[in-house]
Scaffold this active site. Structure first.
Site, PDB file in Angstrom:
ATOM      1  N   HIS A  78      -5.525 -44.028   8.942  1.00  0.00           N
ATOM      2  CA  HIS A  78      -4.546 -43.921  10.028  1.00  0.00           C
ATOM      3  C   HIS A  78      -4.988 -44.917  11.108  1.00  0.00           C
ATOM      4  O   HIS A  78      -5.237 -44.557  12.248  1.00  0.00           O
ATOM      5  CB  HIS A  78      -4.467 -42.481  10.543  1.00  0.00           C
ATOM      6  N   GLU A  96       5.387 -36.419   9.254  1.00  0.00           N
ATOM      7  CA  GLU A  96       5.403 -36.463  10.721  1.00  0.00           C
ATOM      8  C   GLU A  96       6.841 -36.415  11.207  1.00  0.00           C
ATOM      9  O   GLU A  96       7.706 -37.127  10.696  1.00  0.00           O
ATOM     10  CB  GLU A  96       4.812 -37.773  11.285  1.00  0.00           C
ATOM     11  N   TYR A 136      11.118 -40.508  13.135  1.00  0.00           N
ATOM     12  CA  TYR A 136      11.288 -40.235  14.566  1.00  0.00           C
ATOM     13  C   TYR A 136      12.674 -40.595  15.075  1.00  0.00           C
ATOM     14  O   TYR A 136      13.269 -39.850  15.837  1.00  0.00           O
ATOM     15  CB  TYR A 136      10.222 -40.974  15.385  1.00  0.00           C
ATOM     16  N   GLU A 149       1.795 -45.106   7.383  1.00  0.00           N
ATOM     17  CA  GLU A 149       2.688 -46.095   7.982  1.00  0.00           C
ATOM     18  C   GLU A 149       2.220 -47.541   7.867  1.00  0.00           C
ATOM     19  O   GLU A 149       1.900 -48.193   8.870  1.00  0.00           O
ATOM     20  CB  GLU A 149       2.925 -45.751   9.462  1.00  0.00           C
ATOM     21  N   ASN A 156       7.566 -40.192   7.452  1.00  0.00           N
ATOM     22  CA  ASN A 156       7.500 -40.023   8.910  1.00  0.00           C
ATOM     23  C   ASN A 156       8.824 -40.489   9.485  1.00  0.00           C
ATOM     24  O   ASN A 156       9.268 -41.606   9.226  1.00  0.00           O
ATOM     25  CB  ASN A 156       6.368 -40.860   9.519  1.00  0.00           C
ATOM     26  N   ARG A 210      -2.518 -31.791   8.379  1.00  0.00           N
ATOM     27  CA  ARG A 210      -2.683 -33.199   7.985  1.00  0.00           C
ATOM     28  C   ARG A 210      -3.518 -33.881   9.060  1.00  0.00           C
ATOM     29  O   ARG A 210      -3.116 -33.937  10.224  1.00  0.00           O
ATOM     30  CB  ARG A 210      -1.309 -33.869   7.857  1.00  0.00           C
TER      31      ARG A 210
HETATM   32  C1  FCB Z   1       3.587 -42.454  14.386  1.00  0.00           C
HETATM   33  C2  FCB Z   1       2.089 -42.410  14.159  1.00  0.00           C
HETATM   34  C3  FCB Z   1       1.396 -41.312  14.915  1.00  0.00           C
HETATM   35  C4  FCB Z   1       1.996 -41.083  16.280  1.00  0.00           C
HETATM   36  C5  FCB Z   1       3.491 -40.968  16.188  1.00  0.00           C
HETATM   37  C6  FCB Z   1       4.155 -40.702  17.517  1.00  0.00           C
HETATM   38  O1  FCB Z   1       4.027 -43.766  14.203  1.00  0.00           O
HETATM   39  O2  FCB Z   1       1.796 -42.262  12.813  1.00  0.00           O
HETATM   40  O3  FCB Z   1       0.037 -41.614  14.955  1.00  0.00           O
HETATM   41  O4  FCB Z   1       1.579 -42.067  17.131  1.00  0.00           O
HETATM   42  O5  FCB Z   1       4.024 -42.127  15.655  1.00  0.00           O
END
Ligand code: FCB
Length: 457
Positions: free
Chosen positions: A121, A361, A301, A166, A299, A77
């Protein structure tokens, strides 16, 4: 030890984005983006750095593709830099820019790696920002025209398209909180931006379908699974608000519901929207935004724990708190909380029912570098990925149609406002020599892909 086997044909990939890795910012006719402008504005990026060189991927893409092939990665990607293709955002195309992406796509295909192309992006052409950027409705039309240019050229070979990455970041983080380009702090404008981003997505979907027959088209959102800090009515309400602000504001219109009514009410009350409501939304817009998609990109985290006390009044955001000890944070100070990924995927499946999902992600920033032998022993990243893969596998068990997983990131790279201070790569990058060293996590990932399974460990 349990072994978690993934479904046949599960897509294992890696992810990057244009501004974070390409470099060659002033080469071959590339125009200026809002990230060039922002990162060169003193005080905006932590280490004063920018993406002028980054990982020099523009020149080294063949080696980077070879690296992925060696790891057994099945899918990649990446994003296209809009100002490389249309230096002024609309109008004249830059042949050299399109040629670059064509070479990249052909190199990937020759290596047996499927391209997943993200159109936006975050590197908006500065020329469009000068006309108001995404707060200007005309930018949505410019985006659809840009999608047309790229998909006419690559639509025969690229069969996976992601319109946006995002939109919460591109709208709120960038225009309300001001931490990302263009660095504005204007809540009302940020909400206009959010609508025009979604509108541009909806306008692009039919264009992509037309130019890339048989393709899968989708969008990637970032999520903050939200938990109240206590069961008090006030904290529960803060969690509702944060979930609305971050997650539902984008999900609801994409899935054919209006913008969430509770959020419109909150925003009117706080003065972020006029008393008449969300006046940027014109008749027909919501239908365009809800264009059926083939997948939702996720995505993930970290989660958010909210409590009711408000942080700076003008932001009207619920306070988010850390409940985990520092030992469970990554270098971004993001809490490691894998089970929220399982909960998130399950929620998306049950409440919104996308045809298919990809984790587009997930990954972690840990600074571990080469030891005396030149080996990068990043056990914490391996553990992070393993625990999140297991969480994803559990979601599949619960019936979630999860089709693939893209590790962020292939390479250490320019981490936006944190510059080069954060390393998310499974491959180490020495920014002086541009040497790449696959970290232990990359070698471990190769094993996962080969086995299509992960040991719980
Ligand atoms: C996300 C982004 C990516 C990267 C990660 C850590 O928010 O999409 O570009 O910065 O975080």
């Amino acid at each position: 030890m349990s072994k978690y086997v993934f479904p046949e044909n599960f897509v294992w990939g890696t992810a990057t984005s244009s501004y974070q890795i390409e470099g060659a910012a002033n080469e071959d006719g590339r125009g200026e983006s809002i990230w060039d402008r922002f990162s060169k504005t003193p005080g905006k990026v932590k280490d004063g750095s920018n993406g002028d060189v980054a990982c020099d991927h523009y020149h080294r893409y063949r080696d980077d593709v070879a690296l992925m092939k060696d790891l057994g990665v099945r899918a990649y990607r990446f994003s296209v830099a809009w100002p490389r293709v249309l230096p002024k955002g609309r109008g004249a195309t830059n042949a050299a820019g399109l040629d670059f992406y064509e070479r990249l796509v052909d190199t990937l295909l020759a290596a047996g790696i499927e391209p997943y192309l993200t159109l936006y992006h975050w590197d908006l052409p500065q020329a469009l920002q000068d006309e108001g950027g995404w707060a200007n409705r005309a930018t949505a039309e410019a985006f659809a025209a840009y999608a047309d240019v790229v998909s006419r050229r690559l639509g025969d070979r690229v069969k996976k398209w992601i319109t946006h990455n995002e939109p919460w970041c591109a709208a709120l983080l960038s225009n309300q909180i001001g931490l990302h380009a263009p660095g504005l702090r204007d809540y009302r404008a940020a909400l206009s931006v959010s609508h025009h981003l979604l509108l541009s997505h909806g306008l692009a979907v039919p264009v992509l379908r037309q130019n890339s027959p048989g393709a899968e088209v989708g969008i990637t959102l970032n999520f903050a699974p939200t938990f109240p800090a206590s069961r008090s009515a006030a904290d529960l309400d803060a969690a509702r608000h944060h979930d609305g602000y971050f997650n539902r504001w984008f999900l609801d219109p994409l899935f054919g519901r209006h913008y969430p009514a509770d959020m419109i009410a909150d925003y009117i009350e706080a003065g972020h929207l006029p008393p008449e409501g969300f006046t940027d939304v014109r008749p027909g817009d919501l239908k365009i935004i809800a264009a059926p998609c083939d997948f939702l990109g996720v995505n993930y985290y970290n989660r958010t724990v909210t409590r009711s006390d408000k942080v700076p009044e003008e932001e009207n955001l619920p306070r988010t708190v850390h409940v985990a000890p520092r030992s469970e944070w990554t270098d971004m100070e993001w809490e490691v909380y894998p089970d929220a990924l399982r909960q998130l995927l399950t929620r998306l499946h049950l409440e919104y029912g996308p045809a298919k999902l990809y984790v587009t992600e997930n990954g972690a920033s840990y600074s571990d570098g080469p030891d005396a032998e030149g080996r990068v022993r990043d056990e914490r990243r391996t553990r992070f990925l393993r625990d999140h893969f297991v969480a994803a596998r559990r979601a599949i068990d619960a019936g979630v149609p999860l089709a693939g997983y893209f590790v962020w990131s292939l390479l250490d790279n320019f981490e936006w406002e944190r510059g080069y201070t954060q390393r998310f790569g499974i491959v180490w990058v020495d920014y002086t020599t541009q040497k790449r060293i696959p970290k232990d996590s990359a070698l471990w990932y190769r094993g996962v892909i080969a086995a299509n399974a992960v040991d719980e460990g």
